[in-house]
Design an enzyme around this catalytic site. Structure first.
Site, PDB file in Angstrom:
ATOM      1  N   GLU A   1      48.392  25.084  52.417  1.00 47.62           N
ATOM      2  CA  GLU A   1      47.095  24.557  52.817  1.00 47.62           C
ATOM      3  C   GLU A   1      45.953  25.532  52.536  1.00 47.62           C
ATOM      4  O   GLU A   1      44.779  25.144  52.580  1.00 47.62           O
ATOM      5  CB  GLU A   1      47.104  24.209  54.311  1.00 47.62           C
ATOM      6  CG  GLU A   1      48.012  23.063  54.694  1.00 47.62           C
ATOM      7  CD  GLU A   1      47.505  21.711  54.210  1.00 47.62           C
ATOM      8  OE1 GLU A   1      46.346  21.633  53.757  1.00 47.62           O
ATOM      9  OE2 GLU A   1      48.275  20.736  54.273  1.00 47.62           O
TER      10      GLU A   1
ATOM     11  N   GLU B   1      70.501  30.617  55.789  1.00 50.60           N
ATOM     12  CA  GLU B   1      69.861  31.434  56.822  1.00 50.60           C
ATOM     13  C   GLU B   1      70.702  32.654  57.201  1.00 50.60           C
ATOM     14  O   GLU B   1      70.193  33.595  57.826  1.00 50.60           O
ATOM     15  CB  GLU B   1      69.570  30.613  58.070  1.00 50.60           C
ATOM     16  CG  GLU B   1      70.777  30.226  58.893  1.00 50.60           C
ATOM     17  CD  GLU B   1      70.352  29.590  60.206  1.00 50.60           C
ATOM     18  OE1 GLU B   1      70.778  30.094  61.258  1.00 50.60           O
ATOM     19  OE2 GLU B   1      69.598  28.604  60.188  1.00 50.60           O
TER      20      GLU B   1
END
Length: 277
Positions: free
Chosen positions: A83, A114
């Site tokens: 963004e 992960e």
């Protein structure tokens, strides 16, 4: 730390019977828990402010901001980074989100990513992270191996490190320069940290980038004067920003934007010069 001992893994008594209540009661329970998130974030505002000061300092010196996470945490980092270019006119490399498992992990789980400590080192090496950069590790449990490994690697090369976790005394908090730990408590669905912990993380990431960009002069008052007018909505917003900032007419704002390739700051300067002449 044992996973079962984390507050984010505890059962929440407020939602113990959430599967037996009406739909309205269900969402009321969720909403009541969500209300607690802002207060948890409020308690760590000093740490968030300290991180913003360091991030803006490094960015002004040509450094970059990296987010590193897995699963929901990684996705939120990528979202916030993506963004920044349209909102603040930053280069695509200025703020970057790195998620364990790469682009495939944005839309689905990547098995074992992960837990892959070496993967974090490889990902950061590919980005050529250096001492001018800031690495924000995001792990609501504060124990994700991928994130801890990445933070340790970044520290060795001298980068500033920030950690966001949603539990007390997390492993992540113990190794970063600035720990940010909003303790959001037990989730409505036990262990589903995409809920309150995810919301707290999103709020903090919003603050980090917005705060840093304000300090870098990308906001005038509360107007996004570096917005990239790449579509009709953003061109309309750019026009309104110029009108508000210079008290000019709609036609004058459009003319100023056209003469400055729709760069808002340039258009504001142009419109102001016309008023002075």
């Amino acid at each position: 730390m044992n996973l079962a001992d984390l507050t984010t893994e505890k059962r929440n008594p407020a939602s113990a019977n959430i599967d037996k209540v009406s739909t309205l009661e269900m969402v009321q329970i969720i909403n009541n828990e969500d209300k607690k998130v802002a207060f948890a974030v409020e308690r760590v505002l000093p740490e968030i402010a300290a991180a913003i000061d360091l991030i803006s300092e490094k960015l002004s010196d040509g450094g970059r901001l990296f987010y590193l996470g897995a699963g929901t945490s990684g996705r939120l980092g990528v979202l916030d980074a993506s963004e920044c270019p349209p909102t603040f006119g930053t280069d695509l490399t200025t703020v970057q989100g790195i998620i364990a498992g790469g682009n495939a992990a944005l839309v689905g789980a990547v098995e074992g990513a992960e837990d892959d400590e070496q993967l974090a080192i490889e990902n950061l090496t590919e980005k050529k992270i250096c001492r001018k950069d800031v690495l924000v590790g995001i792990a609501t449990s504060g124990r994700t191996p991928y994130v801890l490994s990445g933070i340790n690697f970044a520290k060795k090369i001298g980068a500033i490190t920030v950690g966001i976790s949603c539990v007390e005394n997390s492993a992540l908090a113990k190794i970063v320069d600035i720990p940010i730990n909003p303790v959001t408590g037990a989730e409505v669905v036990t262990g589903s940290t995409r809920l309150k912990a995810g919301t707290a993380t999103k709020m903090i990431l919003n603050m980090l980038t917005t705060g840093a960009m304000i300090k870098l002069g990308k906001i005038l008052g509360n107007l996004m004067v570096d917005v990239r007018a790449t579509n009709e909505k953003l061109r309309d917003r750019a026009k309104r920003i110029v009108m508000i900032a210079t008290d000019c007419s709609e036609d004058e704002a459009i003319d100023a934007l056209k003469k400055n390739n729709f760069e808002v700051k340039g258009a504001i300067t142009f419109a102001m010069s016309l008023k002075k002449s």
